[in-house]
Design an enzyme around this catalytic site. Structure first.
Site, PDB file in Angstrom:
ATOM      1  NE  ARG A 106      43.302  48.063  25.793  1.00 44.99           N
ATOM      2  CZ  ARG A 106      41.894  48.576  26.477  1.00 44.99           C
ATOM      3  NH1 ARG A 106      41.318  47.442  26.400  1.00 44.99           N
ATOM      4  NH2 ARG A 106      42.000  49.768  26.699  1.00 44.99           N
ATOM      5  CG  HIS A 133      44.139  53.420  29.430  1.00 46.54           C
ATOM      6  ND1 HIS A 133      43.481  53.951  28.133  1.00 46.54           N
ATOM      7  CD2 HIS A 133      42.806  52.916  29.525  1.00 46.54           C
ATOM      8  CE1 HIS A 133      42.661  53.469  27.282  1.00 46.54           C
ATOM      9  NE2 HIS A 133      41.831  52.828  28.722  1.00 46.54           N
ATOM     10  CD  GLN A 136      38.062  55.164  30.999  1.00 42.12           C
ATOM     11  OE1 GLN A 136      38.142  53.843  30.039  1.00 42.12           O
ATOM     12  NE2 GLN A 136      37.663  56.257  30.506  1.00 42.12           N
ATOM     13  CG  ASP A 221      42.097  50.715  36.769  1.00 41.05           C
ATOM     14  OD1 ASP A 221      40.827  50.103  36.249  1.00 41.05           O
ATOM     15  OD2 ASP A 221      43.145  50.979  36.206  1.00 41.05           O
ATOM     16  CB  CYS A 261      38.811  53.606  33.284  1.00 40.71           C
ATOM     17  SG  CYS A 261      39.533  51.853  34.024  1.00 40.71           S
ATOM     18  NE  ARG A 289      37.883  55.832  26.399  1.00 37.28           N
ATOM     19  CZ  ARG A 289      38.278  54.414  25.904  1.00 37.28           C
ATOM     20  NH1 ARG A 289      38.153  53.436  27.092  1.00 37.28           N
ATOM     21  NH2 ARG A 289      39.463  54.036  25.199  1.00 37.28           N
TER      22      ARG A 289
END
Ligand code: CP
Ligand code: NVA
Length: 305
Positions: A106, A133, A136, A221, A261, A289
């Site tokens: 990340r 991402h 996700q 988001d 998310c 996830r």
């Protein structure tokens, strides 16, 4: 270096057939997990987790997931490794990838993970960059399929920032044949060149209500992603009308789902009635996830089983 080495750096790295396999495999792995059945295909394999930004879900899902697959994990952050002391990313990649079987990163710019992958001897997974991402969105689509069946031909409304999540939704739409209705405040639009998609997989709406009309899924988001904190105050003003509320959900299909998310800021990008309401599947989305990433790690190391 083996030609067969596969990385997962953006959603578009896999084909629709590979996703069909991964979703099937994730469903099987989830069933076994729920039944407390052992599933140890990655015994003696090691995953390095590299975090240059904070995380709850990504860390827990990868770390728990790797142990559940029979492997083990090494956790590194910028602050407690030489990554924070300017060791070149290429050198870090060469060293770390000689000691482990798989790496998740990340970080900030996509170019950083791309460079790491170029010098890595083992598969590299994108656990979020400024641009993408993919893990996700894989979990989000798996969650949609669990609740509503195939996402092909459906409409996903994206309300909010033209960020890493939005770019990844666009890649998924092009690959899996659905449409994204995007509504962002002025100045925070998506950049199609970043996602690298055709313009027929999404439509842009000035008014978020219109983007939500007849949608099968409404999603949003945070207004300020990690790394953009200096813009927080300006963003709060610009995004004030981009809060997913019950009026937006009512213009969507009556059986529309809501996803986020997480982490969420209730009262900013989403109203409490929506995220904590009956159309919200955010907890399934977070849990998934774990299951999709276990399928992903297994696939990157062992191929189709
Ligand atoms: N959604 C997500 O990636 O959460 P974390 O930042 O907690 O990992
Ligand atoms: N867009 C958000 C997602 C967090 C999981 C960020 O990049 O901070």
């Amino acid at each position: 270096m083996s030609k067969k080495l596969k990385h997962y750096l953006q959603f578009s790295n896999f084909t629709a057939d590979e996703y069909a396999y991964l979703f099937e495999r994730a469903a099987l792995i989830k069933r076994k997990f729920k039944a407390y059945e052992k599933h140890h295909p990655l015994t003696d394999r090691t995953l390095a987790l590299i975090f240059e930004k904070a995380s709850t879900r990504t860390r827990v899902s990868f770390e728990a997931g790797m142990y559940q697959l029979g492997g083990s994990v090494v956790h590194l952050t910028t602050g407690d490794s030489q990554l924070g002391r300017a060791e070149p990313i290429e050198d870090s990649a060469r060293v770390i990838s000689r000691m482990v079987d798989l790496v998740m990163i990340r970080t900030f710019e996509q170019t950083k993970i791309d460079r790491f992958a170029e010098y890595s001897r083992v598969p590299v997974i994108n656990g979020l960059t400024n641009e993408f991402h993919p893990c996700q969105i894989m979990a989000d689509i798996f969650t949609f399929i669990e609740h509503r069946g195939s996402i092909r031909g459906k409409t996903v409304a994206w309300v909010g920032d033209g960020n890493n999540m939005a770019n990844t939704w666009l890649q998924a739409a092009q690959l899996l044949d659905f449409t994204v209705h995007v509504s962002t405040p002025r100045g925070y639009e998506i950049d199609r060149a970043v996602a690298g998609v055709r313009n027929d997989c999404y439509r842009v709406f000035k008014d978020p209500m219109l983007a939500c009309a007849n949608a099968d899924l409404v999603t949003t988001d945070v207004w300020t992603s990690m790394g953009f904190e200096a813009e927080n105050e300006a963003r709060k003003k610009a995004f004030a009308d981009w809060c997913v509320d019950m009026d937006m959900m009512r213009t969507a299909k009556s059986d529309a789902l809501f996803m986020h998310c997480l982490p969420a800021h209730r009262g900013e990008e989403v109203d409490v009635d929506v995220i904590d309401g009956p159309q919200s599947v955010v907890w399934d989305e977070a849990e998934n996830r774990l299951h999709v990433q276990k399928a992903l790690m297994e696939y990157l190391l062992l191929g189709q089983l």
